[in-house]
Design a protein around this motif. Sequence first.
Motif, PDB file in Angstrom:
ATOM      1  N   UNK A 190       0.920  -1.086  -0.118  1.00  0.00           N
ATOM      2  CA  UNK A 190      -0.039   0.008  -0.006  1.00  0.00           C
ATOM      3  C   UNK A 190       0.842   1.444   0.036  1.00  0.00           C
ATOM      4  N   UNK A 191       1.856   1.386   0.818  1.00  0.00           N
ATOM      5  CA  UNK A 191       3.024   2.358   0.828  1.00  0.00           C
ATOM      6  C   UNK A 191       3.489   2.517  -0.500  1.00  0.00           C
ATOM      7  N   UNK A 192       3.975   1.621  -1.150  1.00  0.00           N
ATOM      8  CA  UNK A 192       4.526   1.748  -2.569  1.00  0.00           C
ATOM      9  C   UNK A 192       3.672   2.189  -3.774  1.00  0.00           C
ATOM     10  N   UNK A 193       2.396   1.492  -3.325  1.00  0.00           N
ATOM     11  CA  UNK A 193       1.324   2.083  -4.341  1.00  0.00           C
ATOM     12  C   UNK A 193       1.226   3.790  -4.351  1.00  0.00           C
ATOM     13  N   UNK A 194       1.271   4.029  -2.911  1.00  0.00           N
ATOM     14  CA  UNK A 194       0.978   5.549  -2.708  1.00  0.00           C
ATOM     15  C   UNK A 194       2.296   6.298  -3.138  1.00  0.00           C
ATOM     16  N   UNK A 195       3.412   5.734  -2.957  1.00  0.00           N
ATOM     17  CA  UNK A 195       4.491   6.322  -3.608  1.00  0.00           C
ATOM     18  C   UNK A 195       4.448   6.656  -5.339  1.00  0.00           C
ATOM     19  N   UNK A 196       4.138   5.424  -5.579  1.00  0.00           N
ATOM     20  CA  UNK A 196       3.813   5.742  -7.256  1.00  0.00           C
ATOM     21  C   UNK A 196       2.809   6.677  -7.596  1.00  0.00           C
ATOM     22  N   UNK A 197       1.924   6.826  -6.695  1.00  0.00           N
ATOM     23  CA  UNK A 197       0.641   7.500  -6.976  1.00  0.00           C
ATOM     24  C   UNK A 197       1.249   8.966  -6.886  1.00  0.00           C
ATOM     25  N   UNK A 198       1.972   9.172  -5.951  1.00  0.00           N
ATOM     26  CA  UNK A 198       2.645  10.612  -5.662  1.00  0.00           C
ATOM     27  C   UNK A 198       3.454  10.988  -6.698  1.00  0.00           C
ATOM     28  N   UNK A 199       4.108  10.091  -7.318  1.00  0.00           N
ATOM     29  CA  UNK A 199       5.276  10.106  -8.287  1.00  0.00           C
ATOM     30  C   UNK A 199       4.396  10.708  -9.753  1.00  0.00           C
ATOM     31  N   UNK A 200       3.569   9.803 -10.024  1.00  0.00           N
ATOM     32  CA  UNK A 200       2.966  10.067 -11.382  1.00  0.00           C
ATOM     33  C   UNK A 200       2.230  11.516 -11.222  1.00  0.00           C
ATOM     34  N   UNK A 201       1.435  11.516 -10.161  1.00  0.00           N
ATOM     35  CA  UNK A 201       1.121  13.192  -9.814  1.00  0.00           C
ATOM     36  C   UNK A 201       2.082  14.385 -10.093  1.00  0.00           C
ATOM     37  N   UNK A 202       3.332  13.966  -9.660  1.00  0.00           N
ATOM     38  CA  UNK A 202       4.354  15.186  -9.756  1.00  0.00           C
ATOM     39  C   UNK A 202       4.922  15.310 -11.149  1.00  0.00           C
ATOM     40  N   UNK A 203       5.002  14.075 -11.731  1.00  0.00           N
ATOM     41  CA  UNK A 203       5.145  14.020 -13.397  1.00  0.00           C
ATOM     42  C   UNK A 203       4.200  14.692 -14.245  1.00  0.00           C
TER      43      UNK A 203
END
Length: 495
Positions: free
Chosen positions: A482-495
């Motif tokens: 779940x944490x990794x998924x949140x990190x990916x979501x944040x990364x994609x939003x930043x991009x």
Amino acid sequence: MSLTNAGAIANQSLGTIAAQINVVSRNIAGVNVSGYATKTALVSTTSNGAAQVGGVARATNAALFQNSLQASATEAAAAVLSSGLDQIDQALGLSSGTATDTSTNRSPAALLSALKGALQSYSASPSDTTVAQNVLSSAKAVAQALNTADMTVQQLRAQSDSDIAASVANINSILSQFQQVNSEVVAGTNAGRDVTSALDQRDALLKSLSTEIGVTTVTRANNDMVIYADGGATLFETSPRSVTFQANGSYTASTTGNAVYVDGVPVTGASAAMAIQSGKLQGLTQLRDVVAPQYQNQLDETARGLIAAFAETDQSGLGSPAPGLFTYSGATSVPGASVVPGLAGQIIVNPNADPSQGGDLDRLRDGGISDPTNSAYIYTTTGAAGYTDRINELVASFSTAQGFDPAAGLGSSLSLMDYATSSLGWFEAQRQQASETESYQSTLLSQTTDALSNATGVNLDDQMSKMLDLENSYQASAKLISAIDAMYTALFQAL
């Protein structure tokens, strides 16, 4: 560590934990299943640092398992022997009441004692018809007891023979099932599959087999197993060996039971080169071929001794002794001092002394029972109602030593009363020893089974603790994903 690698490790961890939970669940389900051995998931680390289940191990203890097989076989043999002797005891009332209480104790020894007492009373009142009738009734009771004992022993031998046939059929059935399971174990081991459940089944079949016949085992490559009887004969090697037995339809005192064969080689009987040592099969053959025939010999010798003790002699000194109060069908003379097979089943009270069969009660007092037409066998010349010499002679015959066949196992020179008492003592000693052996072996089997269960069985507390740890680990891995998924979501939003 990259997010991709971390996600892969966490995802693989969930699968590994799920596999471990499955193994623990199997253990919990098997906690009350006899013979179930604890399973353990074998966890290893992969090249990328993740955990994986590389197989399932099974708790084993070869020494304790072999001890349990031996204890099971020995207990089964003792139980069969004890049960058979109890059947004879119950049918004949050998240990009921006291030695003089013939209302419950119907042993030949007790009834002979009653007959002696009746004769002593008759000696005091030789003209009393009622007392003479009591002697006749006591004599009939002795003969009937010997007849019943003979029939009981042969029925037991016949039942044992039938049980041997059933045991052999069961052995062949178990060996056939063992072949299927053993093939599954070997094939699964070769392929690297989980064969722990099949190993449980194989051990359960071995436990069932050991109650029928004592066994030892050897495990070869790929978990392939070979089974030997405890006498050395091979029962299974890749395929089952043929175990055969030809049952007898009926038994008499002279019948010899057939042997059990493994691949044509006898494993029971006097000619067995690799005789089995334990198991139900061994107990049944011991009962049928050794213990019951020995007691039968003693019954036959008691009957022969009774005929000899009550035999009448030619008072002129010319003729041979002839059966008197006790005789048997077709008797023309008194048997010599050796076992006559089945004589206990043939002995009867001579009809010549039985009024209900046309005989005369006075012949008990005067003689002439063997041949009423031959005056040489009549002991009194006056026919006086007070004549007691012959009665006293019969009373004395109970304590007069005579020859017995030592093959019956009770000695060669005893009185009739001592012989019957010794036979009863021999039987009770055999029965007590068998009972004590069964009790001891039953306790030993219980202790061995408990020791094996403690070493390989399921500890529910341990398994529940493991289950809780695995659930916590599962939750931790799920949170990581779940944490990794949140990190990916944040990364994609930043991009």
